[in-house]
Design an enzyme around this catalytic site. Structure first.
Site, short mmCIF file in Angstrom:
data_model
loop_
_atom_site.label_atom_id
_atom_site.label_comp_id
_atom_site.label_asym_id
_atom_site.label_seq_id
_atom_site.Cartn_x
_atom_site.Cartn_y
_atom_site.Cartn_z
N ASP A 90 -11.06 -22.87 -39.66
CA ASP A 90 -12.17 -22.10 -39.11
C ASP A 90 -13.28 -21.82 -40.09
O ASP A 90 -14.26 -21.18 -39.72
CB ASP A 90 -11.67 -20.72 -38.62
CG ASP A 90 -10.40 -20.82 -37.84
OD1 ASP A 90 -10.42 -21.50 -36.82
OD2 ASP A 90 -9.38 -20.25 -38.27
N TYR B 176 -7.41 -22.39 -49.66
CA TYR B 176 -5.99 -22.77 -49.74
C TYR B 176 -5.69 -23.70 -50.92
O TYR B 176 -6.41 -24.67 -51.16
CB TYR B 176 -5.57 -23.52 -48.48
CG TYR B 176 -5.48 -22.67 -47.25
CD1 TYR B 176 -4.77 -21.47 -47.24
CD2 TYR B 176 -6.06 -23.09 -46.07
CE1 TYR B 176 -4.67 -20.70 -46.09
CE2 TYR B 176 -5.97 -22.34 -44.91
CZ TYR B 176 -5.28 -21.14 -44.92
OH TYR B 176 -5.18 -20.40 -43.78
N LYS C 153 -23.24 -41.69 -22.52
CA LYS C 153 -21.79 -41.51 -22.45
C LYS C 153 -21.34 -40.44 -23.47
O LYS C 153 -22.10 -40.10 -24.38
CB LYS C 153 -21.09 -42.84 -22.72
CG LYS C 153 -21.35 -43.41 -24.11
CD LYS C 153 -20.84 -44.85 -24.24
CE LYS C 153 -21.16 -45.41 -25.61
NZ LYS C 153 -20.89 -46.86 -25.69
N ARG D 75 -13.22 -57.31 -25.25
CA ARG D 75 -12.91 -55.93 -24.90
C ARG D 75 -13.12 -55.82 -23.41
O ARG D 75 -12.58 -56.61 -22.65
CB ARG D 75 -13.86 -55.02 -25.72
CG ARG D 75 -13.23 -53.77 -26.23
CD ARG D 75 -14.22 -52.94 -27.02
NE ARG D 75 -15.41 -52.57 -26.26
CZ ARG D 75 -16.37 -51.78 -26.70
NH1 ARG D 75 -16.32 -51.27 -27.90
NH2 ARG D 75 -17.40 -51.48 -25.93
N CYS E 42 -11.03 -25.35 -44.18
CA CYS E 42 -9.94 -24.75 -43.41
C CYS E 42 -10.18 -25.00 -41.92
O CYS E 42 -11.16 -25.62 -41.53
CB CYS E 42 -9.86 -23.26 -43.69
SG CYS E 42 -9.75 -22.89 -45.45
N HIS F 125 -21.73 -57.26 -23.64
CA HIS F 125 -21.91 -56.33 -24.77
C HIS F 125 -21.66 -57.09 -26.07
O HIS F 125 -20.76 -57.92 -26.15
CB HIS F 125 -20.93 -55.17 -24.61
CG HIS F 125 -21.18 -53.99 -25.51
ND1 HIS F 125 -22.44 -53.47 -25.75
CD2 HIS F 125 -20.32 -53.21 -26.21
CE1 HIS F 125 -22.33 -52.42 -26.55
NE2 HIS F 125 -21.06 -52.24 -26.86
N ARG G 87 -30.01 -51.42 -23.42
CA ARG G 87 -29.10 -50.27 -23.28
C ARG G 87 -28.94 -49.52 -24.60
O ARG G 87 -27.84 -49.47 -25.16
CB ARG G 87 -27.71 -50.73 -22.81
CG ARG G 87 -27.68 -51.53 -21.54
CD ARG G 87 -26.23 -51.77 -21.09
NE ARG G 87 -25.38 -52.28 -22.15
CZ ARG G 87 -25.19 -53.57 -22.42
NH1 ARG G 87 -25.74 -54.51 -21.67
NH2 ARG G 87 -24.40 -53.93 -23.42
C1 LIG Z 1 -22.12 -47.47 -26.10
C2 LIG Z 1 -22.67 -48.64 -25.43
C3 LIG Z 1 -24.03 -48.98 -25.58
C4 LIG Z 1 -24.95 -48.28 -26.56
O1 LIG Z 1 -24.58 -48.65 -27.87
P1 LIG Z 1 -25.40 -48.12 -29.13
O2 LIG Z 1 -24.86 -48.86 -30.28
O3 LIG Z 1 -25.10 -46.66 -29.21
O4 LIG Z 1 -26.82 -48.38 -28.84
C5 LIG Z 1 -24.53 -50.03 -24.85
N1 LIG Z 1 -23.72 -50.72 -24.00
C6 LIG Z 1 -22.41 -50.44 -23.86
C7 LIG Z 1 -21.58 -51.26 -22.94
C8 LIG Z 1 -21.84 -49.40 -24.57
O5 LIG Z 1 -20.54 -49.14 -24.43
#
Ligand SMILES: *Cc1c(COP(=O)(O)O)cnc(C)c1O
Length: 396
Positions: A330, A275, A46, A144, A328, A176, A231
């Site tokens: 840039d 600056y 992602k 979430r 800054c 998750h 994942r």
């Molecule tokens: C981003 C994400 C992951 C990966 O998480 P990491 O901490 O980067 O390994 C796995 N599952 C879901 C649903 C996520 O949003």
């Protein structure tokens, strides 16, 4: 951790770039895939592969033993398909009233959390005349994304009916973690138990889904939570989810952020720099101008304080040197003392750390954030990206 000499361009290096080492990506994915044994590995790409480039990272991950790719949105998933990724791709955060037809047509796996979203997906399968691959997501405690426990039986019933009708293939029940980076936290077991209960409801409804729960942290530290599929995201890029220093982990950071010195000049003692003149030269010294700033993703808060304490450093001419004065939009200014630094020299802002350069973790520590935010915060369009170690051809 040794610097990968393959990241050398020769003379025509860009003004500022993110250099991505696909050998490091392959090393990390191969380590993760070995670690999980019979479970499958979904490399999460992602946010444009956490800033590394979703398509080349996905290709490298698949070469190294991943068999799934994870994306946040259907747009990201379709971008992967357009880039030639044919492996299963899961998209997990799309709106309930989205048009799912293009994703169904391209065999994108879809996460579904509510009956309303399921209706949209089913409607898309009717329009495209093909079933959708669906992962039912249960909220097990993160509060979430993911369906509420109270709505779960209705969601499962609707999914089971649509499966019988030929509209769906329910691939997985998933969730998750809230405390993945604290392996001993009791919440991990609680979430796993809730996932198991939700999965049993699906099985009793006649479905036979797999389960997945583990992010990078749980992949590395909680083998009991690997289930059928893990994942990992951040670990794919070589950054440790528990924030351990690079030498203490089996991972290799893949990203180097570097720029080339645009101007070198000698200044007298007592000159204010950048600056507001927050920093003043104490002796005559050589200043190097590095053409990156907060518009490129160098946080302004990394600039030096009037005391000269704190602030960021860059690796330039073989040594770490302080950035002096304000960051800054840039540009930044580096104090090189009496050393012979030249225009065109490479300044490494952060990288794997093996040559003495700062790391993304160093930036995160200085800013009170996590390295995830650092690597995803560099601005494409201002900072070019060069991918090294490509095995097969594909758009970067
Ligand atoms: C981003 C994400 C992951 C990966 O998480 P990491 O901490 O980067 O390994 C796995 N599952 C879901 C649903 C996520 O949003």
């Amino acid at each position: 951790m040794s610097y990968n000499a393959d990241l050398d361009h020769g003379a025509a290096a860009p003004r500022a770039e993110v250099a991505v080492d696909l050998d490091a990506i392959r090393h990390n994915v191969s380590h993760l895939a070995d670690l999980v044994g019979s479970a499958a590995t979904m490399a999460v790409v992602k946010a444009d592969g956490y800033g590394h480039g979703a398509v080349p990272v996905a290709q490298a991950a698949l070469e190294a033993g991943a068999s799934w790719i994870g994306a946040c949105t259907m747009a990201e998933a379709l971008h992967l398909r357009a880039g030639g990724i044919t492996a299963p791709v899961l998209s997990w955060l799309d709106l309930p009233d989205a048009d799912y037809a293009p994703a169904v047509a391209r065999d994108i796996d879809l996460s579904v959390a509510t009956p309303r979203q399921l209706d949209s997906v089913i409607e898309a399968t009717i329009r495209t005349d093909r079933p959708a691959r669906v992962h039912l997501k249960i909220d097990t405690g993160l509060s979430r994304n993911g369906g509420a426990e109270a709505d779960w039986p209705a969601l499962v019933d609707a999914a089971a009916k649509a499966t019988v009708d030929g509209h769906l293939d329910v691939i997985a029940v998933w969730s998750h973690l809230a405390h993945g980076d604290e392996p001993e936290h009791p919440m991990l077991d609680r979430q796993a138990a809730r996932l198991d209960a939700a999965w049993r409801v699906a099985c009793e409804a006649g479905l036979s889904p797999i389960r997945h729960l583990a992010n990078s942290a749980a992949t590395l530290t909680r083998p009991d939570l690997h289930y059928d599929l893990v994942r990992p995201g951040i670990a794919v890029y070589g950054l440790d989810p528990l924030g351990r220093p690079v030498p203490d982990t089996p991972l290799r950071p893949a990203m180097t952020f570097r720029a080339r010195v645009a101007l070198v000049k000698r200044v007298r003692a007592g000159e204010g720099v950048s600056y507001g003149h927050e920093w003043t030269t104490r002796t005559s010294t050589t200043l190097a101008l590095v053409p990156v700033g907060y518009a490129d993703g160098v946080p302004r808060r990394l600039g030096s304080r009037p005391s000269g304490v704190g602030g960021m450093q860059v690796l330039l001419g073989g040594r770490r040197r302080p950035v002096v004065g304000r960051v800054c939009m840039d540009q930044i200014v580096v104090d090189c003392g009496d050393d012979p630094v030249q225009e065109g020299d490479e300044a490494v802002l952060f990288g794997p750390g093996g040559r003495g350069e700062p790391t993304a973790q160093d930036w995160a520590d200085a800013l009170g954030t996590i390295h995830y935010e650092i690597v995803t915060g560099l601005r494409r369009g201002r900072v070019s990206r060069t991918v090294f170690g490509m095995h097969s051809k594909g758009p970067g």
